[in-house]
Design a protein around this motif. Structure first.
Motif, PDB file in Angstrom:
ATOM      1  N   ASP A 328       0.933  -1.189   0.039  1.00  0.00           N
ATOM      2  CA  ASP A 328      -0.117  -0.102   0.118  1.00  0.00           C
ATOM      3  C   ASP A 328       0.926   1.306  -0.161  1.00  0.00           C
ATOM      4  O   ASP A 328       1.871   1.347   0.730  1.00  0.00           O
ATOM      5  N   GLY A 329       0.495   2.285  -0.725  1.00  0.00           N
ATOM      6  CA  GLY A 329       0.961   3.520  -0.555  1.00  0.00           C
ATOM      7  C   GLY A 329       2.642   3.518  -1.797  1.00  0.00           C
ATOM      8  O   GLY A 329       3.187   4.718  -1.425  1.00  0.00           O
ATOM      9  N   MET A 330       2.792   2.502  -2.333  1.00  0.00           N
ATOM     10  CA  MET A 330       4.126   2.481  -2.879  1.00  0.00           C
ATOM     11  C   MET A 330       4.075   3.418  -4.034  1.00  0.00           C
ATOM     12  O   MET A 330       3.019   3.113  -4.843  1.00  0.00           O
ATOM     13  N   LYS A 331       5.052   4.330  -4.268  1.00  0.00           N
ATOM     14  CA  LYS A 331       5.123   5.053  -5.327  1.00  0.00           C
ATOM     15  C   LYS A 331       6.526   5.041  -6.121  1.00  0.00           C
ATOM     16  O   LYS A 331       7.377   4.322  -5.596  1.00  0.00           O
ATOM     17  N   THR A 332       6.611   5.762  -7.214  1.00  0.00           N
ATOM     18  CA  THR A 332       8.070   5.553  -8.001  1.00  0.00           C
ATOM     19  C   THR A 332       8.366   6.944  -8.068  1.00  0.00           C
ATOM     20  O   THR A 332       7.691   8.077  -8.285  1.00  0.00           O
ATOM     21  N   ILE A 333       9.559   6.984  -7.948  1.00  0.00           N
ATOM     22  CA  ILE A 333      10.453   8.220  -8.286  1.00  0.00           C
ATOM     23  C   ILE A 333      11.413   8.279  -9.668  1.00  0.00           C
ATOM     24  O   ILE A 333      12.133   7.303  -9.580  1.00  0.00           O
ATOM     25  N   GLY A 334      11.066   9.236 -10.311  1.00  0.00           N
ATOM     26  CA  GLY A 334      12.217   9.153 -11.528  1.00  0.00           C
ATOM     27  C   GLY A 334      11.670   8.378 -12.506  1.00  0.00           C
ATOM     28  O   GLY A 334      10.539   7.779 -12.651  1.00  0.00           O
ATOM     29  N   GLU A 335      12.405   8.209 -13.622  1.00  0.00           N
ATOM     30  CA  GLU A 335      11.835   7.328 -14.856  1.00  0.00           C
ATOM     31  C   GLU A 335      12.871   6.522 -15.338  1.00  0.00           C
ATOM     32  O   GLU A 335      14.051   6.353 -14.834  1.00  0.00           O
ATOM     33  N   GLY A 336      12.426   5.541 -16.135  1.00  0.00           N
ATOM     34  CA  GLY A 336      13.341   4.351 -16.671  1.00  0.00           C
ATOM     35  C   GLY A 336      14.222   3.758 -15.834  1.00  0.00           C
ATOM     36  O   GLY A 336      13.742   3.330 -14.722  1.00  0.00           O
ATOM     37  N   TRP A 337      15.274   3.513 -16.123  1.00  0.00           N
ATOM     38  CA  TRP A 337      16.178   2.698 -15.361  1.00  0.00           C
ATOM     39  C   TRP A 337      16.546   3.389 -14.133  1.00  0.00           C
ATOM     40  O   TRP A 337      17.250   2.843 -13.213  1.00  0.00           O
ATOM     41  N   ASN A 338      16.524   4.627 -14.011  1.00  0.00           N
ATOM     42  CA  ASN A 338      16.488   5.459 -12.605  1.00  0.00           C
ATOM     43  C   ASN A 338      15.446   5.497 -11.608  1.00  0.00           C
ATOM     44  O   ASN A 338      15.339   5.946 -10.899  1.00  0.00           O
ATOM     45  N   ALA A 339      14.367   4.754 -12.068  1.00  0.00           N
ATOM     46  CA  ALA A 339      13.118   4.950 -11.149  1.00  0.00           C
ATOM     47  C   ALA A 339      13.662   4.153  -9.727  1.00  0.00           C
ATOM     48  O   ALA A 339      14.124   3.160 -10.025  1.00  0.00           O
ATOM     49  N   ILE A 340      12.913   4.721  -8.936  1.00  0.00           N
ATOM     50  CA  ILE A 340      13.055   4.038  -7.549  1.00  0.00           C
ATOM     51  C   ILE A 340      11.650   3.972  -6.932  1.00  0.00           C
ATOM     52  O   ILE A 340      10.811   4.722  -7.021  1.00  0.00           O
ATOM     53  N   ALA A 341      11.438   2.678  -6.291  1.00  0.00           N
ATOM     54  CA  ALA A 341      10.247   2.447  -5.637  1.00  0.00           C
ATOM     55  C   ALA A 341      10.387   2.899  -4.210  1.00  0.00           C
ATOM     56  O   ALA A 341      11.410   2.608  -3.466  1.00  0.00           O
ATOM     57  N   THR A 342       9.274   3.819  -3.606  1.00  0.00           N
ATOM     58  CA  THR A 342       9.489   4.019  -2.123  1.00  0.00           C
ATOM     59  C   THR A 342       7.987   3.907  -1.542  1.00  0.00           C
ATOM     60  O   THR A 342       7.083   3.850  -2.204  1.00  0.00           O
ATOM     61  N   PHE A 343       7.944   3.521  -0.327  1.00  0.00           N
ATOM     62  CA  PHE A 343       6.827   3.421   0.497  1.00  0.00           C
ATOM     63  C   PHE A 343       7.407   3.559   1.943  1.00  0.00           C
ATOM     64  O   PHE A 343       8.559   3.339   2.254  1.00  0.00           O
ATOM     65  N   ASP A 344       6.335   3.550   2.497  1.00  0.00           N
ATOM     66  CA  ASP A 344       6.444   3.960   4.103  1.00  0.00           C
ATOM     67  C   ASP A 344       6.025   2.494   4.913  1.00  0.00           C
ATOM     68  O   ASP A 344       4.969   2.450   4.931  1.00  0.00           O
ATOM     69  N   THR A 345       6.850   1.989   5.842  1.00  0.00           N
ATOM     70  CA  THR A 345       6.354   0.693   6.335  1.00  0.00           C
ATOM     71  C   THR A 345       5.621   1.033   7.752  1.00  0.00           C
ATOM     72  O   THR A 345       4.964   0.228   8.201  1.00  0.00           O
ATOM     73  N   GLY A 346       5.392   2.380   7.938  1.00  0.00           N
ATOM     74  CA  GLY A 346       4.898   2.705   9.240  1.00  0.00           C
ATOM     75  C   GLY A 346       5.427   2.414  10.385  1.00  0.00           C
ATOM     76  O   GLY A 346       4.785   2.433  11.672  1.00  0.00           O
ATOM     77  N   GLY A 347       6.536   1.922  10.254  1.00  0.00           N
ATOM     78  CA  GLY A 347       7.357   1.541  11.688  1.00  0.00           C
ATOM     79  C   GLY A 347       8.834   2.241  11.822  1.00  0.00           C
ATOM     80  O   GLY A 347       8.965   2.939  11.130  1.00  0.00           O
ATOM     81  N   GLU A 348       9.516   1.462  12.587  1.00  0.00           N
ATOM     82  CA  GLU A 348      10.734   1.985  12.698  1.00  0.00           C
ATOM     83  C   GLU A 348      11.564   1.358  11.733  1.00  0.00           C
ATOM     84  O   GLU A 348      11.268   0.317  11.098  1.00  0.00           O
ATOM     85  N   GLY A 349      12.801   1.779  11.609  1.00  0.00           N
ATOM     86  CA  GLY A 349      13.866   1.373  10.597  1.00  0.00           C
ATOM     87  C   GLY A 349      14.508  -0.004  10.970  1.00  0.00           C
ATOM     88  O   GLY A 349      13.896  -0.782  11.913  1.00  0.00           O
ATOM     89  N   VAL A 350      15.595  -0.437  10.499  1.00  0.00           N
ATOM     90  CA  VAL A 350      16.157  -1.511  10.641  1.00  0.00           C
ATOM     91  C   VAL A 350      17.130  -1.462  11.943  1.00  0.00           C
ATOM     92  O   VAL A 350      17.804  -0.649  12.394  1.00  0.00           O
ATOM     93  N   PRO A 351      17.024  -2.395  12.943  1.00  0.00           N
ATOM     94  CA  PRO A 351      17.669  -2.492  14.363  1.00  0.00           C
ATOM     95  C   PRO A 351      19.022  -2.288  13.959  1.00  0.00           C
ATOM     96  O   PRO A 351      19.592  -2.896  13.013  1.00  0.00           O
ATOM     97  N   SER A 352      19.989  -1.601  14.592  1.00  0.00           N
ATOM     98  CA  SER A 352      21.256  -1.033  14.342  1.00  0.00           C
ATOM     99  C   SER A 352      22.225  -1.343  15.583  1.00  0.00           C
ATOM    100  O   SER A 352      21.639  -0.672  16.680  1.00  0.00           O
ATOM    101  N   GLY A 353      23.421  -1.697  15.579  1.00  0.00           N
ATOM    102  CA  GLY A 353      24.354  -1.656  16.562  1.00  0.00           C
ATOM    103  C   GLY A 353      23.769  -2.242  18.053  1.00  0.00           C
ATOM    104  O   GLY A 353      22.911  -3.082  18.102  1.00  0.00           O
ATOM    105  N   GLY A 354      24.245  -1.543  18.921  1.00  0.00           N
ATOM    106  CA  GLY A 354      24.123  -2.067  20.343  1.00  0.00           C
ATOM    107  C   GLY A 354      22.528  -1.745  20.754  1.00  0.00           C
ATOM    108  O   GLY A 354      21.821  -2.340  21.500  1.00  0.00           O
ATOM    109  N   ALA A 355      21.666  -0.982  20.023  1.00  0.00           N
ATOM    110  CA  ALA A 355      20.391  -0.465  20.308  1.00  0.00           C
ATOM    111  C   ALA A 355      19.467  -1.946  19.694  1.00  0.00           C
ATOM    112  O   ALA A 355      18.500  -2.140  20.628  1.00  0.00           O
TER     113      ALA A 355
END
Length: 413
Positions: A328-355
């Motif tokens: 849901d809510g996925m959009k594309t930025i740019g055109e052709g080979w440089n197109a980027i898919a983007t969407f919001d997971t609605g949550g936090e990012g990837v766990p990292s390091g000590g946290a």
């Protein structure tokens, strides 16, 4: 500007009609669809080149693309070798488990389910036997050490058989006018043409680069390259049979150089009609048979089960449009080979390091931390697909460089 080489006088307007049905094909891949690269490229059933460059009549890029589009090969059989090097992290059993999970293989699923089995083509080198007799009969066999896996489409029936486990998977093909095309392995001329032609737009350079001999047949070499910088795709080379117009070889090389990401091709091919018995299948005595409905799928096909028309590749949005299906809510930025898919997971990012504890440390080992106006995040990379997951849960993914993802995330702030 027309996407063809300088020897083509065709204007962009003259190819608009040809491109209109192809522009909806995506040039981005979200992480879980990395496995789709193998399935998609089988659609070109390409090939290994022999030595010697035949002397063939001159042909323009547009004429060669039209030759592919009008190819009408209905019968074929042969042996195909496929090598895939996506640069996935070496995770041992975990890697194969992730791929199977992405393809929809649940616990207790049949080992003969094509959805799970064909994910093996996402890495390494494999030998396949293929056969086709029109739209209602196809067979693809994956040859393994002292074992064989086959998927057979014959009329309404679709069978998967794993000789190693002696398991059988049985489903039915579509009742639509395009009967069977949604479940067959991509081994029809239409599949070949769609895969070869969908890259042709104003962001693409398409040229003819001489000739070759492939699996004993004379062929032209079609080269497709992004015009834009920033894509991870270096070039796509397709050897096209000079007589039938069927693609015989497909090689995708990355912009970073090195070995091909995907190299698929016939080592042997015949366009004679295969024997009818090629597509016959009866479950062996003692085999465990799983019916599609018993696997909990019913009429709803799991991701990855559609190989031909109607798959995810054919429902991708144009730049700026909502995805509509799937995430849901996925959009594309740019055109052709440089197109980027983007969407919001609605949550936090990837766990990292000590946290993130042990999980955070593990994820750090798989990705690279990046920073920008958007804040910070982690980039996960293969040789073809890069994906940025920001710490606030947004995802940017495409066949583009890490820097391109960071710029896209910055532009979104």
């Amino acid at each position: 500007m027309a996407p063809y080489a300088s020897d083509d006088s065709t204007t962009a307007g003259e190819v608009d009609e040809q491109r209109s049905g192809r522009r909806k094909a995506a040039r981005y891949v979200v992480p879980v669809t990395v496995i789709g690269v193998a399935a998609a490229t089988i659609g070109l059933v390409p090939a290994l080149a022999d030595s010697g460059d035949p002397d063939l009549p001159k042909i323009t890029a547009q004429q060669l693309i039209e030759k592919i589009a009008t190819s009408d090969v209905q019968q074929l059989s042969g042996t195909v070798k496929i090598s895939t090097d996506l640069g996935l992290p070496n995770l041992g059993g975990l890697e194969s488990g992730l791929l199977a999970g992405a393809a929809g293989q649940g616990d207790g699923g049949s080992s003969a389910d094509p959805t799970a089995k064909l994910t093996e083509l996402a890495s390494g080198t494999h030998t396949l036997r293929v056969a086709a007799d029109g739209p209602d009969r196809q067979k693809l066999s994956l040859l393994e050490n002292a074992a064989e896996y086959s998927i057979i489409h014959n009329g309404k029936d679709v069978w998967g058989y794993d000789s190693k486990s002696n398991e059988v998977y049985h489903g039915t093909s579509s009742e639509s006018p395009e009967h069977g095309e949604d479940r067959q392995p991509p081994a029809t001329p239409k599949d070949f043409a769609e895969e070869a032609l969908k890259a042709v737009d104003d962001t693409t350079s398409v040229t003819v680069d001489g000739t070759a001999q492939v699996a004993g047949r004379d062929a032209y070499k079609l080269v497709v390259k992004p015009k834009q910088s920033g894509s991870t795709v270096g070039a796509i080379s397709v050897a096209v049979d000079a007589k039938t117009g069927m693609p015989l070889k497909f090689t995708l090389t990355p912009a970073s150089g090195g070995a091909a990401v995907v190299d698929v091709g016939f080592t042997k091919v015949s366009f004679a009609r295969p024997a009818a018995s090629t597509f016959d299948f009866t479950p062996p005595k003692g085999a465990k048979v799983t019916e599609e409905k018993d696997a909990g799928k019913g009429s709803e096909k799991a991701p990855g089960t559609t190989f031909g028309k109607g798959g995810a590749r054919d429902h991708a949005p144009k730049a700026g449009e909502d995805f509509g299906e799937g995430l849901d809510g996925m959009k594309t930025i740019g055109e052709g080979w440089n197109a980027i898919a983007t969407f919001d997971t609605g949550g936090e990012g990837v766990p990292s390091g000590g946290a993130g504890g042990d999980l955070g440390g593990f994820m750090d080992s798989l990705g690279d931390k990046v920073h920008g106006k958007f804040g910070s995040g982690t980039v996960f990379s293969t040789r073809l697909v890069n994906a940025l997951v920001t710490d606030d849960g947004k995802v940017y993914a495409g066949l583009v460089t890490k820097d391109a993802l960071v710029k896209a995330a910055d532009a979104g702030k």
